[in-house]
Design a protein around this motif. Sequence first.
Motif, PDB file in Angstrom:
ATOM      1  N   ALA A   4       0.837  -1.207   0.000  1.00 19.99           N
ATOM      2  CA  ALA A   4       0.000   0.000   0.000  1.00 19.99           C
ATOM      3  C   ALA A   4       0.869   1.253   0.000  1.00 19.99           C
ATOM      4  N   TYR A   5       1.950   1.217   0.769  1.00 20.62           N
ATOM      5  CA  TYR A   5       2.895   2.334   0.848  1.00 20.62           C
ATOM      6  C   TYR A   5       3.490   2.622  -0.528  1.00 20.62           C
ATOM      7  N   LYS A   6       3.884   1.576  -1.259  1.00 21.86           N
ATOM      8  CA  LYS A   6       4.470   1.751  -2.582  1.00 21.86           C
ATOM      9  C   LYS A   6       3.443   2.294  -3.575  1.00 21.86           C
ATOM     10  N   ALA A   7       2.206   1.796  -3.478  1.00 23.42           N
ATOM     11  CA  ALA A   7       1.152   2.274  -4.381  1.00 23.42           C
ATOM     12  C   ALA A   7       0.859   3.754  -4.129  1.00 23.42           C
ATOM     13  N   TYR A   8       0.892   4.158  -2.873  1.00 26.13           N
ATOM     14  CA  TYR A   8       0.645   5.562  -2.525  1.00 26.13           C
ATOM     15  C   TYR A   8       1.768   6.446  -3.053  1.00 26.13           C
ATOM     16  N   LEU A   9       3.015   5.960  -2.906  1.00 31.14           N
ATOM     17  CA  LEU A   9       4.167   6.702  -3.441  1.00 31.14           C
ATOM     18  C   LEU A   9       4.027   6.892  -4.945  1.00 31.14           C
ATOM     19  N   LYS A  10       3.704   5.848  -5.622  1.00 29.48           N
ATOM     20  CA  LYS A  10       3.621   5.887  -7.090  1.00 29.48           C
ATOM     21  C   LYS A  10       2.578   6.887  -7.566  1.00 29.48           C
ATOM     22  N   LYS A  11       1.467   6.970  -6.855  1.00 30.72           N
ATOM     23  CA  LYS A  11       0.372   7.836  -7.290  1.00 30.72           C
ATOM     24  C   LYS A  11       0.574   9.287  -6.878  1.00 30.72           C
ATOM     25  N   ASN A  12       1.123   9.506  -5.684  1.00 36.46           N
ATOM     26  CA  ASN A  12       1.075  10.846  -5.105  1.00 36.46           C
ATOM     27  C   ASN A  12       2.418  11.562  -4.977  1.00 36.46           C
ATOM     28  N   LEU A  13       3.536  10.829  -4.965  1.00 37.52           N
ATOM     29  CA  LEU A  13       4.851  11.457  -4.843  1.00 37.52           C
ATOM     30  C   LEU A  13       5.732  10.955  -5.975  1.00 37.52           C
ATOM     31  N   THR A  14       5.481  11.494  -7.156  1.00 44.24           N
ATOM     32  CA  THR A  14       6.062  10.940  -8.379  1.00 44.24           C
ATOM     33  C   THR A  14       7.560  11.215  -8.518  1.00 44.24           C
ATOM     34  N   LEU A  15       8.121  12.090  -7.708  1.00 46.63           N
ATOM     35  CA  LEU A  15       9.557  12.344  -7.776  1.00 46.63           C
ATOM     36  C   LEU A  15      10.362  11.260  -7.064  1.00 46.63           C
ATOM     37  N   LEU A  16       9.683  10.372  -6.378  1.00 43.02           N
ATOM     38  CA  LEU A  16      10.349   9.292  -5.649  1.00 43.02           C
ATOM     39  C   LEU A  16      10.162   7.972  -6.368  1.00 43.02           C
ATOM     40  N   ASP A  17      11.113   7.083  -6.185  1.00 41.70           N
ATOM     41  CA  ASP A  17      11.021   5.729  -6.710  1.00 41.70           C
ATOM     42  C   ASP A  17       9.943   4.991  -5.921  1.00 41.70           C
ATOM     43  N   PRO A  18       8.907   4.450  -6.581  1.00 34.58           N
ATOM     44  CA  PRO A  18       7.842   3.763  -5.844  1.00 34.58           C
ATOM     45  C   PRO A  18       8.327   2.544  -5.059  1.00 34.58           C
ATOM     46  N   ASP A  19       9.489   2.001  -5.429  1.00 35.58           N
ATOM     47  CA  ASP A  19      10.047   0.866  -4.695  1.00 35.58           C
ATOM     48  C   ASP A  19      11.006   1.304  -3.595  1.00 35.58           C
ATOM     49  N   LEU A  20      11.010   2.589  -3.266  1.00 34.62           N
ATOM     50  CA  LEU A  20      11.900   3.115  -2.233  1.00 34.62           C
ATOM     51  C   LEU A  20      11.630   2.441  -0.892  1.00 34.62           C
ATOM     52  N   PRO A  21      12.642   1.823  -0.268  1.00 40.62           N
ATOM     53  CA  PRO A  21      12.427   1.193   1.041  1.00 40.62           C
ATOM     54  C   PRO A  21      12.003   2.233   2.086  1.00 40.62           C
ATOM     55  N   ALA A  22      11.159   1.810   2.988  1.00 41.26           N
ATOM     56  CA  ALA A  22      10.636   2.723   4.006  1.00 41.26           C
ATOM     57  C   ALA A  22      11.751   3.341   4.842  1.00 41.26           C
ATOM     58  N   LYS A  23      12.819   2.588   5.089  1.00 42.00           N
ATOM     59  CA  LYS A  23      13.901   3.097   5.935  1.00 42.00           C
ATOM     60  C   LYS A  23      14.677   4.232   5.269  1.00 42.00           C
ATOM     61  N   ARG A  24      14.580   4.327   3.931  1.00 42.50           N
ATOM     62  CA  ARG A  24      15.286   5.406   3.227  1.00 42.50           C
ATOM     63  C   ARG A  24      14.360   6.566   2.875  1.00 42.50           C
ATOM     64  N   TYR A  25      13.092   6.441   3.216  1.00 46.49           N
ATOM     65  CA  TYR A  25      12.102   7.437   2.787  1.00 46.49           C
ATOM     66  C   TYR A  25      12.441   8.841   3.293  1.00 46.49           C
ATOM     67  N   LYS A  26      12.736   8.984   4.555  1.00 47.22           N
ATOM     68  CA  LYS A  26      12.953  10.306   5.160  1.00 47.22           C
ATOM     69  C   LYS A  26      14.064  11.075   4.435  1.00 47.22           C
ATOM     70  N   ASP A  27      15.190  10.407   4.213  1.00 46.69           N
ATOM     71  CA  ASP A  27      16.311  11.079   3.563  1.00 46.69           C
ATOM     72  C   ASP A  27      16.000  11.427   2.111  1.00 46.69           C
ATOM     73  N   GLU A  28      15.372  10.496   1.394  1.00 44.20           N
ATOM     74  CA  GLU A  28      15.117  10.704  -0.030  1.00 44.20           C
ATOM     75  C   GLU A  28      14.048  11.768  -0.276  1.00 44.20           C
ATOM     76  N   VAL A  29      12.999  11.778   0.556  1.00 45.15           N
ATOM     77  CA  VAL A  29      11.932  12.758   0.328  1.00 45.15           C
ATOM     78  C   VAL A  29      12.436  14.167   0.627  1.00 45.15           C
ATOM     79  N   GLU A  30      13.319  14.295   1.595  1.00 42.49           N
ATOM     80  CA  GLU A  30      13.865  15.616   1.921  1.00 42.49           C
ATOM     81  C   GLU A  30      14.743  16.145   0.794  1.00 42.49           C
ATOM     82  N   LYS A  31      15.376  15.237   0.049  1.00 37.02           N
ATOM     83  CA  LYS A  31      16.177  15.667  -1.092  1.00 37.02           C
ATOM     84  C   LYS A  31      15.299  15.967  -2.306  1.00 37.02           C
ATOM     85  N   ALA A  32      14.368  15.056  -2.599  1.00 30.81           N
ATOM     86  CA  ALA A  32      13.553  15.199  -3.808  1.00 30.81           C
ATOM     87  C   ALA A  32      12.595  16.387  -3.726  1.00 30.81           C
TER      88      ALA A  32
END
Length: 807
Positions: A138-166
Amino acid sequence: MATGRQQPPWQQPQAHPETSASLPPLKIYNSLTRSKVPFVPLDPNGRKVTWYACGPTVYDDAHLGHARNYVSTDILRRILRDYFKFDVLAGSSETPPIADVKGCLKIISRGRQQHLFTEFVVAHPAVNAEVISTVTTAYKAYLKKNLTLLDPDLPAKRYKDEVEKAYATVLNGGALVAGEKAGDNEAKVKMHIKTVSSAAKALVEASTSGTQILSESFYSSVQDVLLPYLDTLYGSTIPSEDYSIFTKLTKKYEDRFMQDVRDLNVLDPDEVTRVTEYVQEIVDFVEQIVKHKFGYVTSDGSIYFDITAFEASGNSYARLEPWNRNDADLLADGEGALAQKTSEKRSKGDFALWKASKPGEPAWPSPWGPGRPGWHIECSAMASAELGKQMDIHSGGIDLAFPHHDNELAQSEAYWHENCANDHWVNYFIHMGHLSIQGSKMSKSLKNFTTIREALSKGDWTPRSLRIIFLLGGWKDGIEITEDLIKAGSAWEEKVNNFFVKTKDLSPEEDSSDAPSDDVLAAALKSTEDAVYQSLCDSFHTPGAMYAISELISKFNSADKVSLNAKDSYAIAHWITSMVNIFGLNGTAGPDSAQIGWAGIDVPEAAKPYLYPLAAMRDSLRQAAKAKTAITGDMLESIVEKGTAAPTEASEEAQPYQQLLTEFSTKVSSLEQADNITKEILILCDRVRDIDLFDLGVYLEDRDNQPALVRPVTKELLLAREEKAARARQKQLEKEKKEREALEKAEKGKISNLDMFRTNEFSAWDEDGLPTKDAAGQEITKSRSKKLKKDWERQKKAHEAWLVSQK
């Protein structure tokens, strides 16, 4: 409100064009004309007013943006009813203002999702590997639909760092598109970032924790990403005839919404209409539009409104906001899930009147097969069922103007095509401005809101303070809550509050002086009444009315209170009380209330049986002390007896006041033993006023040759006390600094000027101890020798002073 004075010529009422009925010269900004136009009700007698207000979409708690709409609507309704005396609250089902609670698509999907979520939680009470896997998907599907600058397969543990950059630009207040201003799109991205952040954190904790985490906490954190995913998997399995799945959510939040707006002192509507109770009327309404050839049926049993046919017959579409009629985003928002692309729509602007239900959606029988109402048709059918072919006022938030209200107008006038005079379904459309936060409107969909109950429970706002903000801002203009606006609202409220504290005990019969009427003050009241009348006739311009009231109080405050006629003071206090009651700033009090002031200007009722005896004892003590006659024990005993009438049994609320009265009585009795009894009396009286009572929120206002007034502590008094304490602290700090400097100076004076330079810094000195050579044996230069001589002379004086102090 009547004063008995003759109205000026400009205040003379206008007349109803049909019956010559007397009408006030009120003009209202009408969204249909985009101008201010005279307000003339449909009622031939000119008094009854019909009003339909679009209600909320109740799938979540109401927020301050809703408060903006419904409080402002309430203010206008009260002004029409209580100030201009229109019969807005007729008590008849024929002419009520109506609020609708729409069961639209957001409610359908949210109700369905909540049902599926509850089933999932019940089936998976513990957070195990299966649950984590489902939520991860569900987390990956939400990423794919709503935060398109991120890789939808982004592991949850890397989310904080990657979203702050993107999304660094957006998170720092910038726009998605360079050079543009951040707005709703950026607010929506921030909302999605926050939603995913909560889920990602929960997933990381659940995957790495050595102990089992609480399922309640986990599900709360991941709910918003899990809801749409479960809906895609199982939404179509929901039985369409089980309406309770969809109405359970609306019933809960409708009840909470009604309580929220009541807490804000919003009057109840005369009638609440609900879509689920008007489905047959909606079907009949759609049938009539099709019969008039303004609607067409598609192969799946859906009905669309034919804009081309409507305009070809001489009607006008999108009269409220014609510039938006081709706005694809607004059209899509207006249709929601109904906006699925279909080749059978004759025009891209055509909108759904009735939609064939898909699996998982509620369905009702109709001539075209099982289906459900379109969003816009709901209000048209319900309002027409209750109010008939025409109404005076239709209101709602400005975001509803297009396409919702424009579509309401079109389909309603299509329905009443043969019977509606001039095809005008609504005479006056009024739209409330947005409430903004950081440049973006406050919205449930953006989740950038504070709920009404949260704001009230935290004490961030009171029903009065929030209403004052809206009154200062005007009803149709957007309001952004800023520090300056909050300060302005607080200042206005405190100014009026202090005025009421001073005047609350006035009565029309009271006049303690022989002073003649103050012509200046009487003229100020008349001028203010006229200014407020002009402001409210000018499309309910409440900012102008609020300013005029504030100015009148300023004039009252600057008047000579010694010579002021009490009747003049009462007239001003009574009129201002009437106005704040009309604006809804005083609970349920009406405009004709004889009571001066608003709630909060009196001490607690439970405290009065103890406060008044204490105040009377203190008055007697001060009077005795000022009389400069001998104060005897019998006199003190007589004074203490004033407190014996207080009840012996005190409620929990009253106990602090009872205790203070007891302590004060004991201290008074002990004064007989004081060496300087007069001085001790005055100290005791000051302390009980300035500290003991003040800390309980009570202030005694001493008056010459009159009993002290018992008042609640106001913000102004609190500020004055804080400023006084700050000045005292500053004075003490300055005193301590001077003492410290004096001590340091005295300590420095201990050293003799003959010895002060005998250090390793120098190697030779003369008979007075002045250096002649430095540490290296070099002669001291003339310029340095001159400076050292000055230091030596200063130290000589300091040392001589120290020697004197030692004697």
